[in-house]
Structure formats: C-alpha cells, structure tokens
Design a protein around this motif. Structure first.
Motif, PDB file in Angstrom:
ATOM      1  N   PHE A  53      -2.748  12.079 -18.907  1.00  0.00           N
ATOM      2  CA  PHE A  53      -4.079  12.683 -18.960  1.00  0.00           C
ATOM      3  C   PHE A  53      -4.449  13.140 -20.365  1.00  0.00           C
ATOM      4  O   PHE A  53      -5.579  12.926 -20.817  1.00  0.00           O
ATOM      5  CB  PHE A  53      -4.171  13.842 -17.966  1.00  0.00           C
ATOM      6  CG  PHE A  53      -4.070  13.402 -16.536  1.00  0.00           C
ATOM      7  CD1 PHE A  53      -2.895  13.552 -15.823  1.00  0.00           C
ATOM      8  CD2 PHE A  53      -5.152  12.804 -15.911  1.00  0.00           C
ATOM      9  CE1 PHE A  53      -2.804  13.122 -14.499  1.00  0.00           C
ATOM     10  CE2 PHE A  53      -5.075  12.372 -14.590  1.00  0.00           C
ATOM     11  CZ  PHE A  53      -3.888  12.527 -13.888  1.00  0.00           C
ATOM     12  N   ASP A  71     -12.794   4.966 -10.753  1.00  0.00           N
ATOM     13  CA  ASP A  71     -13.945   5.864 -10.821  1.00  0.00           C
ATOM     14  C   ASP A  71     -14.789   5.414 -12.008  1.00  0.00           C
ATOM     15  O   ASP A  71     -14.279   4.802 -12.960  1.00  0.00           O
ATOM     16  CB  ASP A  71     -13.498   7.314 -11.056  1.00  0.00           C
ATOM     17  CG  ASP A  71     -12.703   7.873  -9.876  1.00  0.00           C
ATOM     18  OD1 ASP A  71     -12.162   8.973 -10.006  1.00  0.00           O
ATOM     19  OD2 ASP A  71     -12.633   7.186  -8.834  1.00  0.00           O
ATOM     20  N   GLU A 121       2.285  13.991  -6.990  1.00  0.00           N
ATOM     21  CA  GLU A 121       1.660  14.353  -5.695  1.00  0.00           C
ATOM     22  C   GLU A 121       2.044  13.388  -4.584  1.00  0.00           C
ATOM     23  O   GLU A 121       2.057  13.708  -3.427  1.00  0.00           O
ATOM     24  CB  GLU A 121       0.119  14.330  -5.840  1.00  0.00           C
ATOM     25  CG  GLU A 121      -0.450  15.431  -6.682  1.00  0.00           C
ATOM     26  CD  GLU A 121      -1.914  15.138  -7.024  1.00  0.00           C
ATOM     27  OE1 GLU A 121      -2.135  14.302  -7.915  1.00  0.00           O
ATOM     28  OE2 GLU A 121      -2.802  15.716  -6.370  1.00  0.00           O
ATOM     29  N   HIS A 146       0.872  -1.185   0.000  1.00  0.00           N
ATOM     30  CA  HIS A 146       0.000   0.000   0.000  1.00  0.00           C
ATOM     31  C   HIS A 146       0.907   1.232   0.000  1.00  0.00           C
ATOM     32  O   HIS A 146       0.900   2.056   0.908  1.00  0.00           O
ATOM     33  CB  HIS A 146      -0.923  -0.003   1.217  1.00  0.00           C
ATOM     34  CG  HIS A 146      -2.101   0.919   1.052  1.00  0.00           C
ATOM     35  ND1 HIS A 146      -3.362   0.629   1.512  1.00  0.00           N
ATOM     36  CD2 HIS A 146      -2.198   2.134   0.456  1.00  0.00           C
ATOM     37  CE1 HIS A 146      -4.186   1.630   1.208  1.00  0.00           C
ATOM     38  NE2 HIS A 146      -3.510   2.550   0.573  1.00  0.00           N
ATOM     39  N   TRP A 147       1.770   1.268  -1.024  1.00  0.00           N
ATOM     40  CA  TRP A 147       2.570   2.427  -1.367  1.00  0.00           C
ATOM     41  C   TRP A 147       3.799   2.607  -0.466  1.00  0.00           C
ATOM     42  O   TRP A 147       4.462   3.642  -0.494  1.00  0.00           O
ATOM     43  CB  TRP A 147       1.751   3.719  -1.352  1.00  0.00           C
ATOM     44  CG  TRP A 147       0.442   3.607  -2.065  1.00  0.00           C
ATOM     45  CD1 TRP A 147      -0.033   2.524  -2.752  1.00  0.00           C
ATOM     46  CD2 TRP A 147      -0.567   4.608  -2.155  1.00  0.00           C
ATOM     47  NE1 TRP A 147      -1.279   2.788  -3.257  1.00  0.00           N
ATOM     48  CE2 TRP A 147      -1.626   4.064  -2.908  1.00  0.00           C
ATOM     49  CE3 TRP A 147      -0.684   5.891  -1.690  1.00  0.00           C
ATOM     50  CZ2 TRP A 147      -2.785   4.773  -3.197  1.00  0.00           C
ATOM     51  CZ3 TRP A 147      -1.844   6.615  -1.987  1.00  0.00           C
ATOM     52  CH2 TRP A 147      -2.871   6.052  -2.733  1.00  0.00           C
TER      53      TRP A 147
HETATM   54  C1  LIG Z   1      -5.244  17.673 -19.223  1.00  0.00           C
HETATM   55  C2  LIG Z   1      -6.036  17.262 -18.058  1.00  0.00           C
HETATM   56  C3  LIG Z   1      -5.193  17.281 -16.800  1.00  0.00           C
HETATM   57  C4  LIG Z   1      -5.984  16.708 -15.641  1.00  0.00           C
HETATM   58  C5  LIG Z   1      -5.092  16.578 -14.422  1.00  0.00           C
HETATM   59  C6  LIG Z   1      -5.866  15.902 -13.346  1.00  0.00           C
HETATM   60  C7  LIG Z   1      -4.974  15.602 -12.164  1.00  0.00           C
HETATM   61  C8  LIG Z   1      -5.673  14.640 -11.250  1.00  0.00           C
HETATM   62  C9  LIG Z   1      -4.702  14.112 -10.231  1.00  0.00           C
HETATM   63  C10 LIG Z   1      -5.144  12.807  -9.661  1.00  0.00           C
HETATM   64  C11 LIG Z   1      -6.314  12.986  -8.695  1.00  0.00           C
HETATM   65  C12 LIG Z   1      -6.734  11.649  -8.185  1.00  0.00           C
HETATM   66  C13 LIG Z   1      -7.615  11.808  -7.048  1.00  0.00           C
HETATM   67  C14 LIG Z   1      -8.368  10.587  -6.704  1.00  0.00           C
HETATM   68  C15 LIG Z   1      -7.816   9.461  -6.453  1.00  0.00           C
HETATM   69  C16 LIG Z   1      -8.650   8.336  -5.894  1.00  0.00           C
HETATM   70  O1  LIG Z   1      -9.089   7.504  -6.872  1.00  0.00           O
HETATM   71  C17 LIG Z   1      -7.801   7.644  -4.905  1.00  0.00           C
HETATM   72  N1  LIG Z   1      -7.579   8.565  -3.761  1.00  0.00           N
HETATM   73  C18 LIG Z   1      -8.424   6.368  -4.399  1.00  0.00           C
HETATM   74  O2  LIG Z   1      -7.367   5.751  -3.699  1.00  0.00           O
HETATM   75  C19 LIG Z   1      -7.640   5.453  -2.351  1.00  0.00           C
HETATM   76  O3  LIG Z   1      -8.178   6.620  -1.731  1.00  0.00           O
HETATM   77  C20 LIG Z   1      -8.390   6.409  -0.339  1.00  0.00           C
HETATM   78  C21 LIG Z   1      -9.130   7.610   0.211  1.00  0.00           C
HETATM   79  O4  LIG Z   1      -8.647   8.742  -0.342  1.00  0.00           O
HETATM   80  C22 LIG Z   1      -7.035   6.181   0.333  1.00  0.00           C
HETATM   81  O5  LIG Z   1      -6.175   7.275   0.090  1.00  0.00           O
HETATM   82  C23 LIG Z   1      -6.406   4.929  -0.249  1.00  0.00           C
HETATM   83  O6  LIG Z   1      -5.106   4.744   0.287  1.00  0.00           O
HETATM   84  C24 LIG Z   1      -6.289   5.077  -1.755  1.00  0.00           C
HETATM   85  O7  LIG Z   1      -5.877   3.841  -2.330  1.00  0.00           O
END
Ligand SMILES: CCCCCCCCCCCCC/C=C/[C@@H](O)[C@@H](N)CO[C@@H]1O[C@H](CO)[C@H](O)[C@H](O)[C@H]1O
Length: 427
Positions: free
Chosen positions: A223, A123, A74, A15-16
């Motif tokens: 993306f 998603d 990030e 888990h990372w």
């Molecule tokens: C030209 C277009 C540019 C678009 C740029 C978009 C940038 C987006 C960056 C990514 C954002 C992702 C955010 C969401 C991610 C979720 O699917 C992810 N957080 C799910 O993972 C699980 O989330 C849990 C609760 O947050 C917890 O963190 C767990 O550890 C994760 O596995």
C-alpha cells in the motif's frame, strides 16, 4: 445439468481454495512450484470436463489472493509479509496462469474449441483534483497497482513500468540490493504475453485518489509503495460491506481503460453486485435493484463507447460465505436463512427485477424500468411474510427435533422410577 437447462458454464479453476497440504508442505503461492501443481490440476479438468466447458477462468481475483492473503493477512493463509509476500504470490500466480493457458493452447484447444482467461478484480481510481497532475498520476498508479499488476504481464508481457519504478525506488531507499518486486526473464515475458483469450473483470466500487508520499522508513508495504491515498465521497451509497460504495460512473471509465490499455480485449464481467448487513432480513432490496440498474447502465454506455463487453454476471445468486466476514454480509439476490436446518432460500425483490433486465438484454425505457421496480417490490412483501413465518417454521422444527424427544425420554425415565417404586413397595 447446466447445459440441460441451456445455461453456459464458465468454470473458475481457483477461487482461493488452496489445499491446506500445499500451504503447509510447500508454502502455497510463495513457492514457484505451485505453477506445476496448478497446471496438472487444470489439465485434469480440461481432460474431464473440456467436452462440456468452453469458458475457463484460471484465477478469480488474484489481487485478493496476494494482498489479503500475504499483505494484510485478512484471508487465508493469513500471512503479513509486508511488501514482499504479495508480490511473490502474484508472480507465481501469473506464471501458473501462463502455464495453464499454454497447456490448453497446445493440448486441448483444437479438440475442445474453448477459451481460457482470468477474472481480475479492479476498482476504478479517479483523481481528487482532475487539474492536479500529481493526483492524475496517483490515480493511474492506483489502477496499475490493482488491475495492471496482473493484466499488463498477461497482455503485454511484463509488470507496469510505473509499478516497477516505484517498488524499485522504495526498495533502494530501504537499502535493499534489489527490488522487492520480482522480475520476469526475457523468456518468461515472452511466455507470459498474450495468454488471455478474454479478460474477466470483477468490479464493485471506485475511489478518489490523491498523491501521498510515504517515507521509506515506514516499513515495507504494497500500500505504501503506491505513494497515494484513497478517499471516498460520504454521499456515495454504502448499504453493506464497509469497502463497497456504489459509484456507477467508475465502471464505464474502468471498462474504457481496459479497452485502451490492453488492445480492446473481449471482456466478460465476472462479478458486480452489492451487499447488505446480516441484520437486514428485508427482502425488499431496492438498494440492490438501484445498484444493478446504475452499473448495468454504465456498462451499456461503455458498450456504446466501443468496449468489447461480451457478457455480464451479477454477484451473487444467493447469500453465501463472505470470507473473513463469514455470513454477515449478504450479496445474494436470494436470501438464505442460515439459521434453519435446510437453509431455505427466499427471492428478494431484485430477482424479478434482474430477470426482466437480462430477458430484455438491457433497459427498454425509463417508464418500463420503474414499473419493473414497482412490481418487484410488490413481490417482496409476500416473500417477507413467508420469511416472517419462518421463525414459526424453525420453531416447529425445534419442537419436533428437540422438545418431543426430550419429553419422551423424561416420560420413560419417570415411568421407570415409578415402576421401581411400585416394585419396592410390593417387596
Ligand atoms: C498506507 C495505506 C494503508 C491502506 C490499507 C488498506 C487495507 C485494505 C485492505 C483490502 C480491502 C479490500 C477490500 C475490497 C476487495 C474487493 O475488491 C474484493 N472483495 C472483490 O473480490 C470479490 O468480492 C466479492 C464480494 O465481496 C467476493 O468476495 C469474491 O469472492 C471476491 O473475488
């Protein structure tokens, strides 16, 4: 201890939590050798814990590992290797998963009778205009670039064709001699195929998707490779994380997509939940009760559709560290006071509510659910009073831990000075 309390452990191997030395010495998931190191680690876990653990998850949410670790930067290791790093990391993670599955299958399954799967974050993508073929195709691409990126190789042996086509075309337009998406050899495809005994699905939200072309001179990016835009409906509830909108109907559609795309696999929902902002100390998390009710209800509809959902786990039990958001986003059903020494926990209203849902294994009827909600909200007011008292408790802790020792030290110093003064007057 879990087994002693009749709790079935499902263990996630990764888990990372990549050891820093593997990042510094070998380049982390950019290095194909990681598959060997990870397989050795997994084998040790099978040897040590396989007599008690029968459900193994190799990777939690490899999408975030690849995209947030090597595209947006990030998450750790914080690299921004636009349009290449994420694909390389995912390629090595997929090979590492396959190696671990084959190791278990060959050396441990007969003895331990367990299962090995993966937990994929996904998603749902819905066309903005369901009558527009370009939007329909863009929504499909969204899900294939998200879930299909990992599920298709592990169930069917190769990347989604649409993903291969789009990244190859973008790469050629950028003048590259080969696609930025790595390829599997025929042997690797065969080795990779059908290496999941179950599919873990972590699902939190949904997006509306529309076609959007990104010119290839915009630079390389996972993306922009997708040629789509993500939209949200401002009416969707979003009580916490900026990316997390409550869109329950997307869950049922995603689960049915998994059923039809990957041969009706056994599915364990390994993550589903909602957060609130840190400033919120209200234990009456009615938004979380609503989220669980709506999403679990959609999951039950999917079960009636024939989707093979075998289990559900809420995200998460307690408030915890949320990666780049630190402790500022609370996903827990238990509130944790991170400011106090012993990190006391307080049940939010969702605790008794969720208890009733899982002990009933679903929803008996509307009236029952509403009474559960009322009773749950009643409990949180008393918890709120306890939490409100908590500043007093932490104040008392401060007094005993700081003020008292300081006063004692000052008294000793003053006594010493007074004694010295007395002695000088005597001389
Ligand atoms: C030209 C277009 C540019 C678009 C740029 C978009 C940038 C987006 C960056 C990514 C954002 C992702 C955010 C969401 C991610 C979720 O699917 C992810 N957080 C799910 O993972 C699980 O989330 C849990 C609760 O947050 C917890 O963190 C767990 O550890 C994760 O596995």
């Amino acid at each position: 201890m879990l087994l002693a309390n009749k709790i079935t452990p499902i263990v996630t191997l990764y888990h990372w939590d990549l050891p820093q030395v593997l990042e510094e010495k070998y380049g982390g998931w950019q290095n194909a050798s990681m598959a060997n190191y990870f397989s050795e680690f997994a084998n040790l876990c099978f040897e040590r814990f396989g007599n008690r653990v029968k459900y193994w998850i190799t990777f939690n949410n490899p999408w975030s590992v690849a995209v947030e670790g090597y595209e947006t930067g990030e998450h750790a290791p914080g690299l921004k290797m636009g349009g290449t790093g994420a694909y390389n990391a995912a390629h090595n993670i997929l090979k590492a998963h396959a190696k671990v599955w084959h190791t278990y299958d060959a050396q441990w399954r007969n003895k331990q009778k367990g299962m090995v799967g993966i937990s994929l974050s996904a998603d749902w993508g819905e066309p903005v205009d369901v009558t527009n073929q370009r939007d329909i195709e863009a929504a499909e691409r969204y899900v294939q670039f998200y879930l299909g990126w990992f599920a298709t190789p592990l169930f069917n042996g190769d990347y989604p064709q649409i993903m291969k086509d789009y990244v190859a075309r973008k790469s050629a337009q950028q003048g590259l001699s080969s696609s930025r998406l790595p390829t599997f050899s025929p042997h690797e495809k065969s080795y990779m195929r059908s290496t999941c005994d179950f599919m873990g699905i972590s699902h939190f939200t949904t997006r509306y998707i529309t076609q959007k072309n990104f010119p290839s001179n915009r630079g390389n990016s996972y993306f922009t490779d997708r040629d789509l835009a993500e939209l949200v409906d401002p009416r969707w509830p979003d009580p916490g994380s900026e990316w997390l909108y409550s869109v329950p109907w997307g869950f049922r559609r995603l689960l049915n997509f998994v059923k039809t795309q990957y041969g009706d696999p056994m599915i364990y929902v390994t993550g589903n939940g909602v957060s609130e902002k840190m400033i919120c100390t209200d234990l009456c998390d009615d938004w979380r009760m609503q989220y669980f009710r709506d999403y679990i209800n959609e999951m039950l509809k999917a079960v009636k559709d024939g989707v093979n959902v075998k289990g559900y786990t809420a995200w998460s039990l307690i408030d915890k560290f949320e990666w780049d958001e630190g402790y500022s986003e609370r996903f827990g059903m238990y509130y944790v006071d991170f400011g106090s020494k012993n990190k006391p926990r307080y049940p939010k209203a969702s605790v008794p509510y969720y208890k009733r849902i899982i002990s009933s294994n679903g929803f008996p009827n509307e009236g029952e659910i509403e009474s559960w909600k009322r009773k749950a909200l009643e409990t949180c007011t008393s918890s709120n009073q306890l939490l409100a008292a908590d500043p007093l408790i932490s104040h008392m802790e401060m007094v005993t831990e700081i003020v008292v020792p300081t006063v004692c030290t000052l008294c000793i110093l003053l006594s010493a000075v007074f004694l010295m003064f007395l002695l000088r007057t005597q001389i």
